[in-house]
Scaffold this active site. Structure first.
Site, PDB file in Angstrom:
ATOM      1  N   ALA A 168       1.085 -59.868  26.745  1.00 63.85           N
ATOM      2  CA  ALA A 168       0.640 -61.304  27.537  1.00 63.85           C
ATOM      3  C   ALA A 168       0.461 -60.875  28.889  1.00 63.85           C
ATOM      4  N   GLY A 182      -2.608 -62.097  21.414  1.00 56.79           N
ATOM      5  CA  GLY A 182      -2.855 -62.149  20.049  1.00 56.79           C
ATOM      6  C   GLY A 182      -1.470 -62.158  19.491  1.00 56.79           C
ATOM      7  N   ARG A 220     -33.792 -53.816  -2.364  1.00 58.14           N
ATOM      8  CA  ARG A 220     -34.703 -54.910  -2.092  1.00 58.14           C
ATOM      9  C   ARG A 220     -36.089 -54.627  -2.440  1.00 58.14           C
ATOM     10  N   ARG A 244     -35.400 -49.810  12.399  1.00 58.04           N
ATOM     11  CA  ARG A 244     -34.454 -50.831  12.300  1.00 58.04           C
ATOM     12  C   ARG A 244     -32.927 -50.242  12.194  1.00 58.04           C
ATOM     13  N   GLU A 260      -9.699 -56.138  26.106  1.00 56.33           N
ATOM     14  CA  GLU A 260      -9.287 -54.726  26.462  1.00 56.33           C
ATOM     15  C   GLU A 260     -10.123 -54.398  27.871  1.00 56.33           C
TER      16      GLU A 260
HETATM   17  C1  LIG Z   1      -0.330 -50.461   9.828  1.00 55.34           C
HETATM   18  C2  LIG Z   1      -0.497 -50.554  11.232  1.00 55.34           C
HETATM   19  C3  LIG Z   1      -1.882 -50.901  11.609  1.00 55.34           C
HETATM   20  C4  LIG Z   1      -2.310 -50.379  13.002  1.00 55.34           C
HETATM   21  C5  LIG Z   1      -3.802 -50.295  13.064  1.00 55.34           C
HETATM   22  C6  LIG Z   1      -3.898 -49.699  14.858  1.00 55.34           C
HETATM   23  C7  LIG Z   1      -5.467 -50.318  15.066  1.00 55.34           C
HETATM   24  C8  LIG Z   1      -5.511 -50.849  16.748  1.00 55.34           C
HETATM   25  C9  LIG Z   1      -6.808 -51.605  16.876  1.00 55.34           C
HETATM   26  C10 LIG Z   1      -6.429 -52.156  18.424  1.00 55.34           C
HETATM   27  C11 LIG Z   1      -6.269 -53.607  18.229  1.00 55.34           C
HETATM   28  C12 LIG Z   1      -5.672 -54.095  19.551  1.00 55.34           C
HETATM   29  C13 LIG Z   1      -6.349 -55.202  19.755  1.00 55.34           C
HETATM   30  C14 LIG Z   1      -6.525 -55.294  21.235  1.00 55.34           C
HETATM   31  C15 LIG Z   1      -6.666 -56.861  21.651  1.00 55.34           C
HETATM   32  C16 LIG Z   1      -7.097 -57.073  23.262  1.00 55.34           C
HETATM   33  C17 LIG Z   1      -5.880 -57.008  24.038  1.00 55.34           C
HETATM   34  C18 LIG Z   1      -6.153 -57.348  25.460  1.00 55.34           C
HETATM   35  O1  LIG Z   1      -7.314 -57.804  25.827  1.00 55.34           O
HETATM   36  S1  LIG Z   1      -4.974 -57.070  26.766  1.00 55.34           S
HETATM   37  C19 LIG Z   1      -5.760 -57.241  28.253  1.00 55.34           C
HETATM   38  C20 LIG Z   1      -6.659 -56.368  28.649  1.00 55.34           C
HETATM   39  N1  LIG Z   1      -6.951 -56.673  30.090  1.00 55.34           N
HETATM   40  C21 LIG Z   1      -7.872 -55.779  30.661  1.00 55.34           C
HETATM   41  O2  LIG Z   1      -8.298 -54.801  30.178  1.00 55.34           O
HETATM   42  C22 LIG Z   1      -7.958 -56.013  32.321  1.00 55.34           C
HETATM   43  C23 LIG Z   1      -9.100 -55.268  32.775  1.00 55.34           C
HETATM   44  N2  LIG Z   1      -8.850 -55.039  34.069  1.00 55.34           N
HETATM   45  C24 LIG Z   1      -8.107 -53.745  34.637  1.00 55.34           C
HETATM   46  O3  LIG Z   1      -7.827 -52.795  33.860  1.00 55.34           O
HETATM   47  C25 LIG Z   1      -7.939 -53.662  36.096  1.00 55.34           C
HETATM   48  O4  LIG Z   1      -7.985 -54.998  36.732  1.00 55.34           O
HETATM   49  C26 LIG Z   1      -9.250 -52.767  36.754  1.00 55.34           C
HETATM   50  C27 LIG Z   1      -9.295 -51.443  36.236  1.00 55.34           C
HETATM   51  C28 LIG Z   1     -10.523 -53.508  36.251  1.00 55.34           C
HETATM   52  C29 LIG Z   1      -9.146 -52.808  38.236  1.00 55.34           C
HETATM   53  O5  LIG Z   1      -7.891 -52.249  38.494  1.00 55.34           O
HETATM   54  P1  LIG Z   1      -7.367 -52.512  39.862  1.00 55.34           P
HETATM   55  O6  LIG Z   1      -6.301 -51.748  40.337  1.00 55.34           O
HETATM   56  O7  LIG Z   1      -6.944 -54.162  39.966  1.00 55.34           O
HETATM   57  O8  LIG Z   1      -8.604 -52.414  41.157  1.00 55.34           O
HETATM   58  P2  LIG Z   1      -9.580 -51.188  41.645  1.00 55.34           P
HETATM   59  O9  LIG Z   1     -10.671 -51.461  40.967  1.00 55.34           O
HETATM   60  O10 LIG Z   1      -9.253 -51.329  42.898  1.00 55.34           O
HETATM   61  O11 LIG Z   1      -8.791 -49.788  41.257  1.00 55.34           O
HETATM   62  C30 LIG Z   1      -8.156 -48.991  42.002  1.00 55.34           C
HETATM   63  C31 LIG Z   1      -7.838 -47.376  41.514  1.00 55.34           C
HETATM   64  O12 LIG Z   1      -7.178 -47.417  40.373  1.00 55.34           O
HETATM   65  C32 LIG Z   1      -7.742 -46.754  39.399  1.00 55.34           C
HETATM   66  N3  LIG Z   1      -7.626 -47.310  38.205  1.00 55.34           N
HETATM   67  C33 LIG Z   1      -7.479 -48.473  37.656  1.00 55.34           C
HETATM   68  N4  LIG Z   1      -7.105 -48.600  36.245  1.00 55.34           N
HETATM   69  C34 LIG Z   1      -6.656 -47.327  35.961  1.00 55.34           C
HETATM   70  C35 LIG Z   1      -6.314 -46.718  35.032  1.00 55.34           C
HETATM   71  N5  LIG Z   1      -5.912 -47.475  33.772  1.00 55.34           N
HETATM   72  N6  LIG Z   1      -5.849 -45.526  34.881  1.00 55.34           N
HETATM   73  C36 LIG Z   1      -6.128 -44.741  35.807  1.00 55.34           C
HETATM   74  N7  LIG Z   1      -6.575 -45.385  37.099  1.00 55.34           N
HETATM   75  C37 LIG Z   1      -7.203 -46.547  37.209  1.00 55.34           C
HETATM   76  C38 LIG Z   1      -9.331 -46.890  39.578  1.00 55.34           C
HETATM   77  O13 LIG Z   1     -10.310 -45.875  39.006  1.00 55.34           O
HETATM   78  C39 LIG Z   1      -9.384 -46.728  41.121  1.00 55.34           C
HETATM   79  O14 LIG Z   1      -9.178 -45.436  41.709  1.00 55.34           O
HETATM   80  P3  LIG Z   1     -10.154 -44.990  42.929  1.00 55.34           P
HETATM   81  O15 LIG Z   1     -11.521 -45.200  42.650  1.00 55.34           O
HETATM   82  O16 LIG Z   1      -9.328 -45.922  44.024  1.00 55.34           O
HETATM   83  O17 LIG Z   1      -9.644 -43.616  43.113  1.00 55.34           O
HETATM   84  C1  LIG Z   2     -10.521 -61.851  20.965  1.00 47.21           C
HETATM   85  C2  LIG Z   2      -9.702 -61.682  22.409  1.00 47.21           C
HETATM   86  C3  LIG Z   2      -8.500 -61.102  22.117  1.00 47.21           C
HETATM   87  C4  LIG Z   2      -7.948 -60.940  23.383  1.00 47.21           C
HETATM   88  N1  LIG Z   2      -6.240 -60.418  23.156  1.00 47.21           N
HETATM   89  C5  LIG Z   2      -5.761 -60.519  24.283  1.00 47.21           C
HETATM   90  C6  LIG Z   2      -4.143 -60.062  24.322  1.00 47.21           C
HETATM   91  O1  LIG Z   2      -3.643 -60.075  23.361  1.00 47.21           O
HETATM   92  N2  LIG Z   2      -3.491 -60.159  25.321  1.00 47.21           N
HETATM   93  C7  LIG Z   2      -4.185 -60.541  26.697  1.00 47.21           C
HETATM   94  O2  LIG Z   2      -3.476 -60.495  27.828  1.00 47.21           O
HETATM   95  N3  LIG Z   2      -5.596 -60.753  26.938  1.00 47.21           N
HETATM   96  C8  LIG Z   2      -6.121 -60.696  25.794  1.00 47.21           C
HETATM   97  N4  LIG Z   2      -7.567 -61.048  25.636  1.00 47.21           N
HETATM   98  C9  LIG Z   2      -8.092 -61.545  27.036  1.00 47.21           C
HETATM   99  C10 LIG Z   2      -9.120 -60.411  27.493  1.00 47.21           C
HETATM  100  O3  LIG Z   2      -8.320 -59.086  27.843  1.00 47.21           O
HETATM  101  C11 LIG Z   2      -9.915 -60.931  28.587  1.00 47.21           C
HETATM  102  O4  LIG Z   2     -10.747 -62.021  28.185  1.00 47.21           O
HETATM  103  C12 LIG Z   2     -10.780 -59.788  29.290  1.00 47.21           C
HETATM  104  O5  LIG Z   2     -10.026 -58.942  29.842  1.00 47.21           O
HETATM  105  C13 LIG Z   2     -11.596 -60.475  30.334  1.00 47.21           C
HETATM  106  O6  LIG Z   2     -11.167 -61.148  31.267  1.00 47.21           O
HETATM  107  P1  LIG Z   2     -11.506 -62.637  31.580  1.00 47.21           P
HETATM  108  O7  LIG Z   2     -11.748 -63.565  30.337  1.00 47.21           O
HETATM  109  O8  LIG Z   2     -10.600 -63.250  32.636  1.00 47.21           O
HETATM  110  O9  LIG Z   2     -13.084 -62.616  31.930  1.00 47.21           O
HETATM  111  P2  LIG Z   2     -13.668 -62.531  33.588  1.00 47.21           P
HETATM  112  O10 LIG Z   2     -12.933 -61.545  34.508  1.00 47.21           O
HETATM  113  O11 LIG Z   2     -13.435 -64.122  34.097  1.00 47.21           O
HETATM  114  O12 LIG Z   2     -15.025 -62.325  33.365  1.00 47.21           O
HETATM  115  C14 LIG Z   2     -16.117 -63.489  33.241  1.00 47.21           C
HETATM  116  C15 LIG Z   2     -17.345 -62.722  34.032  1.00 47.21           C
HETATM  117  O13 LIG Z   2     -17.240 -62.408  35.264  1.00 47.21           O
HETATM  118  C16 LIG Z   2     -17.642 -61.104  35.360  1.00 47.21           C
HETATM  119  N5  LIG Z   2     -16.613 -60.262  36.523  1.00 47.21           N
HETATM  120  C17 LIG Z   2     -15.393 -60.348  36.595  1.00 47.21           C
HETATM  121  N6  LIG Z   2     -14.872 -59.533  37.539  1.00 47.21           N
HETATM  122  C18 LIG Z   2     -15.982 -58.962  38.002  1.00 47.21           C
HETATM  123  C19 LIG Z   2     -16.219 -57.937  39.164  1.00 47.21           C
HETATM  124  N7  LIG Z   2     -15.037 -57.355  39.820  1.00 47.21           N
HETATM  125  N8  LIG Z   2     -17.299 -57.546  39.209  1.00 47.21           N
HETATM  126  C20 LIG Z   2     -18.439 -57.951  38.711  1.00 47.21           C
HETATM  127  N9  LIG Z   2     -18.385 -58.938  37.673  1.00 47.21           N
HETATM  128  C21 LIG Z   2     -17.149 -59.492  37.534  1.00 47.21           C
HETATM  129  C22 LIG Z   2     -17.399 -60.469  33.984  1.00 47.21           C
HETATM  130  O14 LIG Z   2     -18.352 -59.141  33.982  1.00 47.21           O
HETATM  131  C23 LIG Z   2     -17.870 -61.509  33.266  1.00 47.21           C
HETATM  132  O15 LIG Z   2     -19.527 -61.526  33.199  1.00 47.21           O
HETATM  133  C24 LIG Z   2      -8.179 -61.350  24.544  1.00 47.21           C
HETATM  134  C25 LIG Z   2      -9.679 -61.965  24.439  1.00 47.21           C
HETATM  135  C26 LIG Z   2     -10.285 -61.894  23.549  1.00 47.21           C
HETATM  136  C27 LIG Z   2     -11.676 -62.667  23.492  1.00 47.21           C
END
Ligand SMILES: CCCCCCCCCCCCCCCCCC(=O)SCCNC(=O)CCNC(=O)[C@H](O)C(C)(C)COP(=O)(O)OP(=O)(O)OC[C@H]1O[C@@H](n2cnc3c(N)ncnc32)[C@H](O)[C@@H]1OP(=O)(O)O
Ligand SMILES: Cc1cc2nc3c(=O)[nH]c(=O)nc-3n(C[C@H](O)[C@H](O)[C@H](O)COP(=O)(O)OP(=O)(O)OC[C@H]3O[C@@H](n4cnc5c(N)ncnc54)[C@H](O)[C@@H]3O)c2cc1C
Length: 664
Positions: free
Chosen positions: A160, A201, A329, A356, A448
């Site tokens: 979460a 989820g 087809r 395609r 993700e």
């Molecule tokens: C029988 C069993 C069956 C099992 C089957 C298994 C199959 C599984 C399949 C998968 C199913 C899973 C389903 C998943 C469903 C969705 C779950 C979610 O969405 S959950 C929700 C998902 N939500 C999201 O994904 C949220 C996305 N947002 C984010 O991850 C972060 O806010 C961010 C990365 C965008 C910014 O980070 P932030 O810190 O705020 O800001 P800055 O930009 O200022 O960065 C500063 C510095 O940090 C660095 N750095 C950052 N991250 C990392 C890292 N990981 N590491 C290392 N470094 C990292 C970055 O490069 C930078 O470095 P530098 O340049 O300064 O040197």
């Molecule tokens: C099917 C599904 C399953 C999910 N499961 C989970 C789960 O299990 N757990 C969980 O915690 N979350 C889950 N999520 C949430 C998901 O991780 C978020 O929706 C995702 O990380 C995007 O965040 P947001 O929805 O806030 O989009 P936003 O960040 O609001 O994005 C909206 C728009 O703004 C733009 N934007 C945002 N930030 C920037 C930036 N810095 N620069 C430029 N453009 C930007 C994006 O590119 C996009 O066009 C799920 C989502 C979906 C659709």
């Protein structure tokens, strides 16, 4: 209403007219293949053991009645879909001995596809993120208890993190976890409406625990987002006092998953429920920071790697469906005849149809194969971090996983749509599997890590490398070594038959390098007159383009390298053509970047186009066999159009019979 004959009677009359046996066109296609299918399948799956395991797992699932579907899932309403998925999940986890559960890249996803289908379900987050979070973030001495409880399903968890108001921008999450040193507890609270958790989820109905991301406050200071293990429901599965939880309603796809919302009202959890492997809060409230600030995001990096493989397999399956259907087809109109009077043609013979299908087929191979080695990279990095607190590879792994996730999920979603269109009207029916595949794949562009946000993370990494190269003192990660190579003035690409892999790689690297430095120069120029973040925003479209090109170059290089490892000469020849088609198609699509500054001449560009047409013709006779090389069973494919035997029309009639509208 009374009828002379029911739809069912009419259907059986048709069905009896249809002969048994494989469709002759598809059989002919298979007989004409230039390579041995088994050798090719062993190459695709790396070895015969993996291939054999696919067959064993299929046989296991087929022989267990609890995995049967009494009613086709397409005809269920949402409640029934959730019931079905839950029943299947239980049967799936009751029989985990059938697979190697630690094999998250091959056996576990295959088993899940065979038992449940293409769906995120009530346990997806439990297995996909909750268990990995426990593994990655729990101290060694404490891991056994929660891990065993989660592994044995005594607790069912979710992840979460996302809130109503913030998803991408983790630093602005609003849920708070405030340490109370007097009771040695954290108080978890939702201070505003936008702080409510939204999307996790399995949260709506199924999970009783969650790994919750919240802003940590201790000794009056904010320490940024941290993870906490939080119980949500009691033994009778009712929400605990201070917890409000529910389902967020239907979505574009994945409707068997109860994505939920979650609101906390000053809800207390013990201090030890903070995941403290890397950062800690001592009993007196003292905060110990992690060795690397972003270690808390580790579970997301792992799941991005899992997704890359999972999503690419969806594109592979979509290509299998469209290619097999195109082989059986025939175009139904007279204008469809290529040579007038010679009768109808298989639609697979149209060059536009090949255009395609085949680039999508090519696209489905490189990323799936590379993921096998990414898997070992991620294991290696995790080991380094665990053993020596060595963080050197973390930025590289973050950049790579973010970039591949963004490029591949986008290409997969676009590819599936292109393949759906290639099947005409039947592609629009859910019987084809395309609508479900698309809904599943396109979710991956958002969850993700939203794709643009992920590309901008890659761009950060690239700009840092560009700065180091310009300063003359680069410390280059393996994936970025080419950025420091000298500039190249002209492209080397020529006819597809004569140009070498090195020529192709040379041109991709040169164009990407130019793009990276042009963006870097623009960014640094803007930074002279703007604040850094404003300049970044002004440059962000170019930054995304450079990031995309960097990832595509990586994929091209790895596809060509992987083909070189193929030991069977006949398979290698076909795969090599497919790899070149992949590269040429990318050049053709990104012609602007390649022709900029006259790097690629018009003559060379024409050779690229012509090469594509010739390669389509060369691959055409092997296309059904190449689709078969994915070794996907009908149960895994779940598509009436993509059936191995090619008997599409009777199967469509049979499928339509199950519509509840035909029952009375
Ligand atoms: C029988 C069993 C069956 C099992 C089957 C298994 C199959 C599984 C399949 C998968 C199913 C899973 C389903 C998943 C469903 C969705 C779950 C979610 O969405 S959950 C929700 C998902 N939500 C999201 O994904 C949220 C996305 N947002 C984010 O991850 C972060 O806010 C961010 C990365 C965008 C910014 O980070 P932030 O810190 O705020 O800001 P800055 O930009 O200022 O960065 C500063 C510095 O940090 C660095 N750095 C950052 N991250 C990392 C890292 N990981 N590491 C290392 N470094 C990292 C970055 O490069 C930078 O470095 P530098 O340049 O300064 O040197
Ligand atoms: C099917 C599904 C399953 C999910 N499961 C989970 C789960 O299990 N757990 C969980 O915690 N979350 C889950 N999520 C949430 C998901 O991780 C978020 O929706 C995702 O990380 C995007 O965040 P947001 O929805 O806030 O989009 P936003 O960040 O609001 O994005 C909206 C728009 O703004 C733009 N934007 C945002 N930030 C920037 C930036 N810095 N620069 C430029 N453009 C930007 C994006 O590119 C996009 O066009 C799920 C989502 C979906 C659709």
């Amino acid at each position: 209403m009374e009828r002379d004959s029911s739809p069912s009677d009419q259907f059986h009359r048709y069905k009896n007219l249809i002969q048994n046996g494989d469709n002759p066109d598809i059989t002919k296609e298979r007989q004409g293949a230039s390579f041995n299918l088994y050798n090719m399948q062993c190459f695709v799956y790396e070895n015969d053991h993996k291939l054999q395991r696919r067959q064993e797992i299929l046989e296991f699932v087929e022989s267990h009645r609890e995995f049967d579907d009494p009613v086709h899932p397409h005809f269920l309403n949402r409640d029934e879909q959730i019931d079905r998925a839950t029943r299947k999940c239980l049967a799936m986890v009751d029989n985990l001995d059938a697979i190697d559960v630690t094999d998250y890249f091959d056996e576990a996803p295959l088993y899940q596809l065979l038992t449940i289908g293409r769906e995120l379900h009530c346990l997806s987050l439990h297995y996909g993120m909750f268990l990995p979070t426990i593994q990655v973030h729990t101290e060694k001495s404490l891991i056994l208890g929660p891990f065993q409880m989660a592994a044995s399903k005594a607790i069912l968890g979710t992840f979460a993190q996302t809130e109503l108001g913030h998803g991408s921008n983790l630093s602005k999450l609003e849920t708070t976890a405030t340490y109370d040193a007097t009771t040695k507890e954290f108080v978890i609270h939702t201070p505003t409406m936008s702080a409510g958790k939204w999307w996790p989820g399995g949260l709506g109905k199924s999970a009783n625990y969650a790994a919750v991301m919240a802003q940590l406050y201790t000794s009056g200071e904010s320490k940024g987002p941290h993870l906490f293990m939080v119980q949500l429901r009691d033994n009778a599965h009712a929400p605990l006092p201070g917890v409000t939880v529910g389902d967020i309603g239907p979505k574009l796809g994945n409707n068997a998953n109860d994505n939920g919302f979650l609101i906390f009202d000053h809800y207390r959890i013990p201090r030890r429920n903070m995941f403290m492997k890397y950062s800690k809060v001592e009993a007196d409230g003292t905060y110990i920071p992690p060795p690397h600030a972003k270690l808390g995001f580790g579970a997301m990096v792992l799941v991005r790697l899992l997704m890359i493989r999972d999503q690419t397999c969806q594109l592979g399956a979509a290509a299998v469906i469209a290619i097999r259907y195109s082989a059986v087809r025939h175009s139904a109109v007279r204008q469809g005849e290529i040579n007038e009077g010679e009768g109808e043609v298989q639609i697979l013979d149209y060059r536009t149809q090949q255009y395609r299908l085949l680039p999508q087929l090519a696209r489905s191979f490189p990323s799936s194969q590379r993921m096998r080695s990414r898997n070992s990279t991620s294991k290696y990095v995790t080991k380094q971090i665990n053993n020596n607190a060595n963080m050197e590879l973390l930025p590289e792994l973050h950049a790579l996983s973010s970039g591949l996730k963004a490029v591949i999920t986008w290409e997969v979603a676009q590819g599936i749509e292109q393949l759906r269109l290639s099947c005409g009207g039947h592609g629009y029916s859910r019987a084809s599997a395309f609508p479900d595949m698309y809904a599943y794949a396109v979710g991956g562009c958002t969850y993700e890590g939203e794709n643009i946000v992920m590309l901008l993370q890659v761009a950060r990494f690239l700009m840092m490398i560009a700065k180091e190269v310009r300063s003359g003192n680069p410390k280059l990660a393996e994936i970025a070594e080419y950025i420091a190579k000298p500039d190249a003035v002209t492209a080397r690409i020529s006819s597809w038959k004569t140009c070498s892999d090195e020529d192709i790689i040379h041109d991709f690297e040169a164009v990407t390098r130019k793009l990276i430095f042009a963006t870097f120069d623009r960014l640094t120029t803007l930074e002279r007159t703007m604040k850094k973040k404003e300049a970044w925003n002004a440059c962000s479209i170019d930054l995304c383009k450079a990031a995309r090109m960097h990832v595509k170059t990586y994929l091209v290089k790895n596809f060509l390298a992987r083909v070189r490892t193929c030991e069977d000469p006949a398979s290698r020849t076909v795969m090599h053509t497919l790899a070149k088609l992949y590269a040429f198609d990318l050049i053709s699509g990104g012609g602007g970047h390649f022709m900029k500054g006259g790097f690629l001449s018009e003559k060379q560009f024409n050779e690229v186009q012509l090469g594509i047409y010739e390669m389509l013709a060369a691959i055409r006779p092997d296309s059904v066999a190449l689709a078969d090389s994915w070794a996907i069973s009908d149960l895994e494919l779940r598509s009436v159009l993509g059936r191995r035997d090619g008997n599409v029309y009777p199967a469509l009639l049979e499928w339509a019979q199950q519509s509840p509208l035909n029952q009375n």
